[in-house]
Design a protein around this motif. Structure first.
Motif, PDB file in Angstrom:
ATOM      1  N   GLU A 113       0.483  -1.156  -0.280  1.00 31.04           N
ATOM      2  CA  GLU A 113      -0.009  -0.131  -0.046  1.00 31.04           C
ATOM      3  C   GLU A 113       0.859   1.259   0.034  1.00 31.04           C
ATOM      4  O   GLU A 113       0.830   2.039  -0.262  1.00 31.04           O
ATOM      5  CB  GLU A 113      -0.822  -0.081   0.862  1.00 31.04           C
ATOM      6  CG  GLU A 113      -2.327  -1.073   0.402  1.00 31.04           C
ATOM      7  CD  GLU A 113      -3.215  -0.900   2.378  1.00 31.04           C
ATOM      8  OE1 GLU A 113      -4.260  -1.438   1.765  1.00 31.04           O
ATOM      9  OE2 GLU A 113      -2.541  -0.909   3.420  1.00 31.04           O
ATOM     10  N   THR A 114       2.036   1.796   1.155  1.00 27.69           N
ATOM     11  CA  THR A 114       2.962   2.280   0.366  1.00 27.69           C
ATOM     12  C   THR A 114       2.938   2.430  -0.750  1.00 27.69           C
ATOM     13  O   THR A 114       3.980   3.662  -1.097  1.00 27.69           O
ATOM     14  CB  THR A 114       4.072   2.147   1.896  1.00 27.69           C
ATOM     15  OG1 THR A 114       4.973   1.134   1.421  1.00 27.69           O
ATOM     16  CG2 THR A 114       3.508   1.720   3.669  1.00 27.69           C
ATOM     17  N   LEU A 115       3.579   1.403  -1.396  1.00 33.93           N
ATOM     18  CA  LEU A 115       3.904   2.120  -2.984  1.00 33.93           C
ATOM     19  C   LEU A 115       3.386   1.874  -3.566  1.00 33.93           C
ATOM     20  O   LEU A 115       3.553   2.157  -4.815  1.00 33.93           O
ATOM     21  CB  LEU A 115       4.580   0.360  -3.101  1.00 33.93           C
ATOM     22  CG  LEU A 115       5.890   0.264  -2.290  1.00 33.93           C
ATOM     23  CD1 LEU A 115       6.468  -1.336  -2.758  1.00 33.93           C
ATOM     24  CD2 LEU A 115       6.564   1.054  -2.720  1.00 33.93           C
ATOM     25  N   GLY A 116       1.597   2.206  -3.292  1.00 35.59           N
ATOM     26  CA  GLY A 116       0.322   3.060  -4.100  1.00 35.59           C
ATOM     27  C   GLY A 116      -0.508   1.894  -4.710  1.00 35.59           C
ATOM     28  O   GLY A 116      -1.023   1.365  -5.339  1.00 35.59           O
ATOM     29  N   TYR A 117      -0.235   0.609  -3.840  1.00 34.99           N
ATOM     30  CA  TYR A 117      -1.386  -0.654  -4.511  1.00 34.99           C
ATOM     31  C   TYR A 117      -2.204  -0.551  -3.349  1.00 34.99           C
ATOM     32  O   TYR A 117      -2.622  -0.255  -1.821  1.00 34.99           O
ATOM     33  CB  TYR A 117      -0.182  -2.372  -4.471  1.00 34.99           C
ATOM     34  CG  TYR A 117       0.495  -2.308  -5.806  1.00 34.99           C
ATOM     35  CD1 TYR A 117       0.145  -3.032  -6.244  1.00 34.99           C
ATOM     36  CD2 TYR A 117       1.881  -1.968  -5.472  1.00 34.99           C
ATOM     37  CE1 TYR A 117       0.961  -3.374  -7.752  1.00 34.99           C
ATOM     38  CE2 TYR A 117       3.127  -1.967  -6.480  1.00 34.99           C
ATOM     39  CZ  TYR A 117       2.567  -2.637  -7.745  1.00 34.99           C
ATOM     40  OH  TYR A 117       3.489  -3.008  -8.719  1.00 34.99           O
ATOM     41  N   GLU A 118      -3.476  -1.207  -4.555  1.00 31.39           N
ATOM     42  CA  GLU A 118      -4.683  -1.325  -3.652  1.00 31.39           C
ATOM     43  C   GLU A 118      -4.999  -2.288  -3.965  1.00 31.39           C
ATOM     44  O   GLU A 118      -5.195  -3.193  -4.722  1.00 31.39           O
ATOM     45  CB  GLU A 118      -5.510  -0.666  -3.875  1.00 31.39           C
ATOM     46  CG  GLU A 118      -5.000   1.077  -4.163  1.00 31.39           C
ATOM     47  CD  GLU A 118      -6.733   1.784  -4.983  1.00 31.39           C
ATOM     48  OE1 GLU A 118      -7.387   1.177  -5.694  1.00 31.39           O
ATOM     49  OE2 GLU A 118      -6.524   3.260  -4.658  1.00 31.39           O
ATOM     50  N   ALA A 119      -5.368  -3.534  -2.503  1.00 30.78           N
ATOM     51  CA  ALA A 119      -6.269  -4.566  -2.350  1.00 30.78           C
ATOM     52  C   ALA A 119      -7.454  -4.943  -3.318  1.00 30.78           C
ATOM     53  O   ALA A 119      -8.606  -3.781  -3.399  1.00 30.78           O
ATOM     54  CB  ALA A 119      -6.240  -5.574  -1.521  1.00 30.78           C
TER      55      ALA A 119
END
Length: 143
Positions: A113-119
């Protein structure tokens, strides 16, 4: 200074790191699969020392799957994981992919998430370990 090496096949360094991290440390049984034959493979080196790996599996519809992300134990907590994912995203962009998918261990979800990914979707088990799918739009870089 970190130096990436990108290839179309598994290197001995990648096999060693993935075996150490996923098989020895985490207890996974099925580490190497047919996707290795169709993937781009990335190894990050600190000088001559291999410190992190991942692979990019080509997908359809403009997306790829970044996976088998592993950092040597002695190098964890030093930004190496972020560096190898960023390198993979750069390579994926250069290959024309517009979106990156990954299957994250639930315990690493916050990192991604800190790298911009969304679950998205439900959690599931990969072997015995809880995972969740994540995605990130790969923005094109303009100069």
């Amino acid at each position: 200074m970190l130096r990436p090496a990108v290839s179309d096949s598994l290197s001995d360094d990648e096999v060693r790191i993935r075996t150490d991290v996923f098989v020895e440390e985490q207890g996974f049984v099925v580490e190497f699969d047919d996707d290795d034959a169709i993937s781009k493979h990335i190894v990050l080196y600190d000088g001559d020392v291999p410190v992190a790996v991942c692979r990019i599996i080509p997908g359809e519809g403009g997306e790829c799957h970044i996976g088998r992300i592993a950092v040597v134990r002695e190098y964890r907590g030093k930004g190496i994981g972020s560096a190898v994912v960023t390198e993979a995203e750069d390579v994926a962009r250069s290959m024309g992919f517009r979106e990156s998918l990954l299957s994250a261990q639930v315990r690493a979800k916050g990192f991604y998430e800190t790298l911009g990914y969304e679950a998205f979707g439900d959690e599931y088990l990969d072997e015995y370990c809880p995972h969740v799918m994540m995605r990130k739009r790969l923005r094109t870089v303009t100069v």
